[in-house]
Write an enzyme that holds these catalytic residues in place. Structure first.
Site, mmCIF file in Angstrom:
data_model
loop_
_atom_site.group_PDB
_atom_site.id
_atom_site.type_symbol
_atom_site.label_atom_id
_atom_site.label_comp_id
_atom_site.label_asym_id
_atom_site.label_seq_id
_atom_site.Cartn_x
_atom_site.Cartn_y
_atom_site.Cartn_z
ATOM 1 N N THR A 65 0.690 -0.703 0.273
ATOM 2 C CA THR A 65 -0.373 0.003 0.335
ATOM 3 C C THR A 65 1.098 1.263 -0.164
ATOM 4 O O THR A 65 1.795 0.952 0.729
ATOM 5 C CB THR A 65 -0.863 0.137 1.689
ATOM 6 O OG1 THR A 65 -1.555 1.473 1.639
ATOM 7 C CG2 THR A 65 -0.190 -0.448 2.628
ATOM 8 N N ASP A 66 0.636 2.041 -0.784
ATOM 9 C CA ASP A 66 0.966 3.974 -0.437
ATOM 10 C C ASP A 66 0.627 4.288 0.947
ATOM 11 O O ASP A 66 1.881 4.866 1.241
ATOM 12 C CB ASP A 66 0.237 4.563 -1.141
ATOM 13 C CG ASP A 66 -1.618 5.597 -0.821
ATOM 14 O OD1 ASP A 66 -1.659 4.096 -0.246
ATOM 15 O OD2 ASP A 66 -1.788 5.816 -1.709
ATOM 16 N N GLU A 67 0.533 3.678 2.038
ATOM 17 C CA GLU A 67 0.760 3.770 3.758
ATOM 18 C C GLU A 67 1.823 3.877 3.485
ATOM 19 O O GLU A 67 1.920 4.382 5.107
ATOM 20 C CB GLU A 67 -0.850 3.800 3.936
ATOM 21 C CG GLU A 67 -2.186 4.100 3.516
ATOM 22 C CD GLU A 67 -3.653 3.936 4.718
ATOM 23 O OE1 GLU A 67 -2.972 4.105 5.706
ATOM 24 O OE2 GLU A 67 -4.235 3.657 4.209
ATOM 25 N N TYR A 79 -1.893 -0.510 11.329
ATOM 26 C CA TYR A 79 -2.230 -1.528 9.940
ATOM 27 C C TYR A 79 -0.826 -0.853 9.053
ATOM 28 O O TYR A 79 -0.141 -1.870 8.275
ATOM 29 C CB TYR A 79 -3.057 -0.444 8.939
ATOM 30 C CG TYR A 79 -3.167 -0.912 7.993
ATOM 31 C CD1 TYR A 79 -4.240 -2.229 7.084
ATOM 32 C CD2 TYR A 79 -3.422 0.350 7.016
ATOM 33 C CE1 TYR A 79 -3.877 -2.407 5.928
ATOM 34 C CE2 TYR A 79 -3.503 0.251 5.563
ATOM 35 C CZ TYR A 79 -3.187 -1.730 5.126
ATOM 36 O OH TYR A 79 -3.555 -1.733 3.777
ATOM 37 N N LYS A 131 2.344 -3.390 7.557
ATOM 38 C CA LYS A 131 2.572 -3.276 5.902
ATOM 39 C C LYS A 131 3.878 -2.781 5.347
ATOM 40 O O LYS A 131 4.378 -3.876 4.910
ATOM 41 C CB LYS A 131 1.163 -3.005 5.384
ATOM 42 C CG LYS A 131 0.248 -3.310 5.171
ATOM 43 C CD LYS A 131 -0.419 -4.747 4.206
ATOM 44 C CE LYS A 131 -0.372 -4.661 3.092
ATOM 45 N NZ LYS A 131 -0.642 -5.408 2.357
HETATM 46 P P1 NAD Z 1 -10.579 -5.990 3.019
HETATM 47 O O1 NAD Z 1 -10.412 -6.235 4.031
HETATM 48 O O2 NAD Z 1 -11.768 -5.979 1.978
HETATM 49 O O3 NAD Z 1 -10.237 -7.909 2.484
HETATM 50 C C1 NAD Z 1 -9.094 -8.807 3.486
HETATM 51 C C2 NAD Z 1 -9.295 -10.722 2.953
HETATM 52 O O4 NAD Z 1 -8.012 -11.445 3.605
HETATM 53 C C3 NAD Z 1 -10.412 -11.143 3.411
HETATM 54 O O5 NAD Z 1 -11.013 -12.094 2.421
HETATM 55 C C4 NAD Z 1 -9.946 -12.092 4.513
HETATM 56 O O6 NAD Z 1 -11.091 -12.729 4.882
HETATM 57 C C5 NAD Z 1 -8.707 -11.952 4.095
HETATM 58 N N1 NAD Z 1 -7.565 -12.734 5.786
HETATM 59 C C6 NAD Z 1 -7.718 -11.530 6.326
HETATM 60 N N2 NAD Z 1 -6.609 -11.999 7.501
HETATM 61 C C7 NAD Z 1 -6.690 -13.542 7.160
HETATM 62 C C8 NAD Z 1 -5.935 -14.562 6.940
HETATM 63 N N3 NAD Z 1 -4.865 -14.694 8.581
HETATM 64 N N4 NAD Z 1 -5.994 -15.590 6.411
HETATM 65 C C9 NAD Z 1 -5.978 -15.493 5.469
HETATM 66 N N5 NAD Z 1 -7.653 -14.684 5.175
HETATM 67 C C10 NAD Z 1 -7.173 -13.397 5.599
HETATM 68 O O7 NAD Z 1 -9.275 -6.156 1.821
HETATM 69 P P2 NAD Z 1 -8.842 -5.503 0.613
HETATM 70 O O8 NAD Z 1 -9.143 -3.853 0.531
HETATM 71 O O9 NAD Z 1 -9.443 -6.020 -0.221
HETATM 72 O O10 NAD Z 1 -7.298 -5.624 0.513
HETATM 73 C C11 NAD Z 1 -6.393 -6.061 -0.310
HETATM 74 C C12 NAD Z 1 -5.231 -5.570 0.125
HETATM 75 O O11 NAD Z 1 -4.880 -5.093 -0.590
HETATM 76 C C13 NAD Z 1 -4.330 -5.838 1.440
HETATM 77 O O12 NAD Z 1 -3.508 -6.313 1.936
HETATM 78 C C14 NAD Z 1 -4.526 -4.291 1.701
HETATM 79 O O13 NAD Z 1 -3.073 -3.428 2.603
HETATM 80 C C15 NAD Z 1 -3.962 -3.882 -0.061
HETATM 81 N N6 NAD Z 1 -4.678 -2.289 -0.530
HETATM 82 C C16 NAD Z 1 -5.337 -1.837 -0.572
HETATM 83 C C17 NAD Z 1 -5.997 -0.877 -0.867
HETATM 84 C C18 NAD Z 1 -7.303 -0.375 -0.295
HETATM 85 O O14 NAD Z 1 -7.598 0.769 -0.580
HETATM 86 N N7 NAD Z 1 -8.471 -1.133 0.045
HETATM 87 C C19 NAD Z 1 -4.964 -0.029 -1.588
HETATM 88 C C20 NAD Z 1 -4.226 -0.230 -1.518
HETATM 89 C C21 NAD Z 1 -3.542 -1.574 -1.395
HETATM 90 O O1 DAU Z 2 -3.838 3.774 0.613
HETATM 91 C C1 DAU Z 2 -4.275 3.432 0.564
HETATM 92 C C2 DAU Z 2 -5.241 2.876 1.976
HETATM 93 O O2 DAU Z 2 -5.876 2.803 1.364
HETATM 94 C C3 DAU Z 2 -4.833 1.238 1.595
HETATM 95 O O3 DAU Z 2 -3.951 0.478 2.344
HETATM 96 C C4 DAU Z 2 -6.466 0.716 2.934
HETATM 97 O O4 DAU Z 2 -6.331 -0.907 3.485
HETATM 98 C C5 DAU Z 2 -7.155 0.953 3.036
HETATM 99 O O5 DAU Z 2 -8.583 1.246 3.715
HETATM 100 C C6 DAU Z 2 -6.923 2.643 2.649
HETATM 101 O O6 DAU Z 2 -7.664 3.248 4.193
HETATM 102 P P1 DAU Z 2 -7.454 4.663 4.762
HETATM 103 O O7 DAU Z 2 -7.801 4.972 5.458
HETATM 104 O O8 DAU Z 2 -7.152 5.884 3.246
HETATM 105 O O9 DAU Z 2 -9.426 4.416 3.665
HETATM 106 P P2 DAU Z 2 -10.429 4.733 4.467
HETATM 107 O O10 DAU Z 2 -11.751 4.317 3.292
HETATM 108 O O11 DAU Z 2 -10.383 3.838 6.245
HETATM 109 O O12 DAU Z 2 -10.679 6.666 4.719
HETATM 110 C C7 DAU Z 2 -10.520 7.426 3.307
HETATM 111 C C8 DAU Z 2 -10.574 8.100 3.746
HETATM 112 O O13 DAU Z 2 -11.825 9.153 4.163
HETATM 113 C C9 DAU Z 2 -9.450 8.728 5.187
HETATM 114 O O14 DAU Z 2 -9.136 9.612 5.365
HETATM 115 C C10 DAU Z 2 -10.090 8.556 6.416
HETATM 116 C C11 DAU Z 2 -11.485 9.290 5.790
HETATM 117 N N1 DAU Z 2 -12.627 8.679 6.429
HETATM 118 C C12 DAU Z 2 -13.055 7.184 6.513
HETATM 119 C C13 DAU Z 2 -14.277 6.518 6.709
HETATM 120 C C14 DAU Z 2 -13.867 5.400 6.886
HETATM 121 C C15 DAU Z 2 -14.136 9.512 7.506
HETATM 122 O O15 DAU Z 2 -14.095 10.651 7.038
HETATM 123 N N2 DAU Z 2 -14.683 8.698 7.325
HETATM 124 C C16 DAU Z 2 -14.895 7.836 7.768
HETATM 125 O O16 DAU Z 2 -16.332 7.354 8.634
#
Ligand code: NAD
Ligand code: DAU
Length: 336
Positions: free
Chosen positions: A124-126, A152, A156
């Site tokens: 992730t970019d985080e 988190y 990562k």
């Molecule tokens: P998500 O939370 O929607 O899904 C995570 C999945 O992993 C779920 O199906 C969960 O059951 C499974 N899981 C959790 N713990 C596990 C374990 N111990 N063993 C097996 N399975 C397990 O997450 P997402 O948003 O789809 O993110 C997927 C990946 O992409 C993550 O690694 C996250 O860090 C990365 N990522 C997410 C974003 C985003 O914006 N959502 C952006 C960049 C990177």
């Molecule tokens: O940048 C990549 C990341 O993006 C991934 O690695 C993470 O898995 C994914 O969850 C996401 O992280 P963020 O923290 O950026 O996403 P989130 O949707 O939780 O929040 C997006 C922005 O919105 C953040 O600045 C917090 C704000 N927010 C979020 C929630 C849930 C609110 O203002 N209100 C809310 O209720």
């Protein structure tokens, strides 16, 4: 190719499985997922009956279970999506984040190590921390130092460091992608966009943290999936690739857009997230130059498609918001 996809019952993993089987119907995919609160088997219904797909319910931290699947399936590659992914939950309790995101990644790489299997880590970019709001010239490149804010992102980043160590020490053929915020179908309703859409539809307030001025760089999930597929096939071993689409937006503007699209929704400003990262912005030059990747979905189209998807898939999210999510929501936002 036979590929193990972990975390495939979650948001990006499921979208990846659909993308991959569509693009490469000759490949076989084994999805390993623990089915935590974030995993949904019903999401995988469209591929469950396919001959070249298998679902295994297991924890990536369970070494014995992982070794069994690897020896049964003899995969060519592993893509690790499985993670605890929500920043707010990591602030509540970091421990499971360290377990799954760090230990789980090392267990998977140990399974790959024996046969030198290709391993791709979905990061992730985080991991780069945040950027100032008033410096639009500053972007995250692959050279930006790791500088994390939340449990988190720290977990990562730790996994990324382990990936680099396994590459250098054991010669494991590893790549890492660091993507910006994804949006699209099947995203769990704890995340900003689905949360706001669902609350607006249900007549609940839309809780914006702080003043809503934090900036995220949004990418349609299918563009992320295409990037991962390209890196898996053509990426340089040992390299990190940033993935993002130059689509920076303030949270408040996203939420206002959702209200406009739905024609309803009442915004409320709530206590800010602890340690809240100000701004993320990816420089995707490397993946563009080396692999020819560019985003295909413009935000204006992607957000419309996403909102329509949630409108058309009430069954999917109604089931979710009546489960564990209800208690989480109460802890986070108070009674609905
Ligand atoms: P998500 O939370 O929607 O899904 C995570 C999945 O992993 C779920 O199906 C969960 O059951 C499974 N899981 C959790 N713990 C596990 C374990 N111990 N063993 C097996 N399975 C397990 O997450 P997402 O948003 O789809 O993110 C997927 C990946 O992409 C993550 O690694 C996250 O860090 C990365 N990522 C997410 C974003 C985003 O914006 N959502 C952006 C960049 C990177
Ligand atoms: O940048 C990549 C990341 O993006 C991934 O690695 C993470 O898995 C994914 O969850 C996401 O992280 P963020 O923290 O950026 O996403 P989130 O949707 O939780 O929040 C997006 C922005 O919105 C953040 O600045 C917090 C704000 N927010 C979020 C929630 C849930 C609110 O203002 N209100 C809310 O209720």
């Amino acid at each position: 190719m036979t590929i193990i996809v972990t975390g495939g019952a979650g948001f990006i993993g499921a979208n990846y499985i659909f993308y991959h089987l569509n693009q490469h119907p000759e490949d076989r995919i084994i999805c390993i997922d623990k089915l935590t609160y974030a995993g949904n088997l019903s999401t995988l219904a469209p591929v469950m009956e396919k001959e070249n797909f298998r679902f295994v319910k297991a924890d990536i931290c369970d070494r014995t279970a992982m070794e069994k699947v690897f020896s049964e399936e003899k995969p060519d590659a592993v893509i690790n999506f499985a993670a605890e992914s929500h920043v707010d939950r990591s602030i509540e309790d970091p421990s499971i984040f360290l377990q799954t995101n760090i230990i789980g990644t090392s267990v998977l790489m140990d399974c790959c190590r024996k046969d030198g299997l290709r391993f791709h880590q979905v990061s992730t970019d985080e991991v780069y921390g945040d950027l100032p709001l008033d410096r639009p010239d500053m972007l995250f490149t692959e050279e930006t130092p790791i500088h994390t804010s939340s449990p988190y992102s720290s977990s990562k980043a730790s996994a990324d460091l382990l990936c680099s160590a396994y590459h250098r020490t054991y010669g494991l053929p590893v790549t890492i992608s660091r993507c910006s915020n994804n949006y699209g179908p099947y995203q769990f309703p704890e995340k900003l966009i689905p949360l706001m859409v669902i609350n607006a539809l249900n007549g609940k307030p839309l809780p914006v943290y702080g003043e809503g001025l934090n900036v995220r760089d949004w990418l349609y999930v299918e563009d992320h999936c295409r990037a991962i597929d390209l890196i898996l096939r053509n990426g340089r071993i040992g390299e990190v690739y940033n993935v993002g689409g130059h689509n920076e937006m303030r949270n408040i503007d996203i939420v206002k857009l959702i209200v406009k699209e739905l024609g309803k929704g009442e915004i409320t400003f709530v206590t800010d997230r602890k340690g809240h990262d100000l701004r993320y912005a990816i420089d995707p030059t490397k993946i563009k130059n080396e692999l020819g990747w560019e985003p295909e979905t413009k935000f204006a189209d992607g957000i419309k498609k996403t909102i329509s998807w949630y409108l058309e898939h009430k069954d999917w999210w109604e089931e979710i918001i009546s489960g564990e999510y209800e208690k989480y929501y109460e802890r986070m936002y108070g009674e609905r």
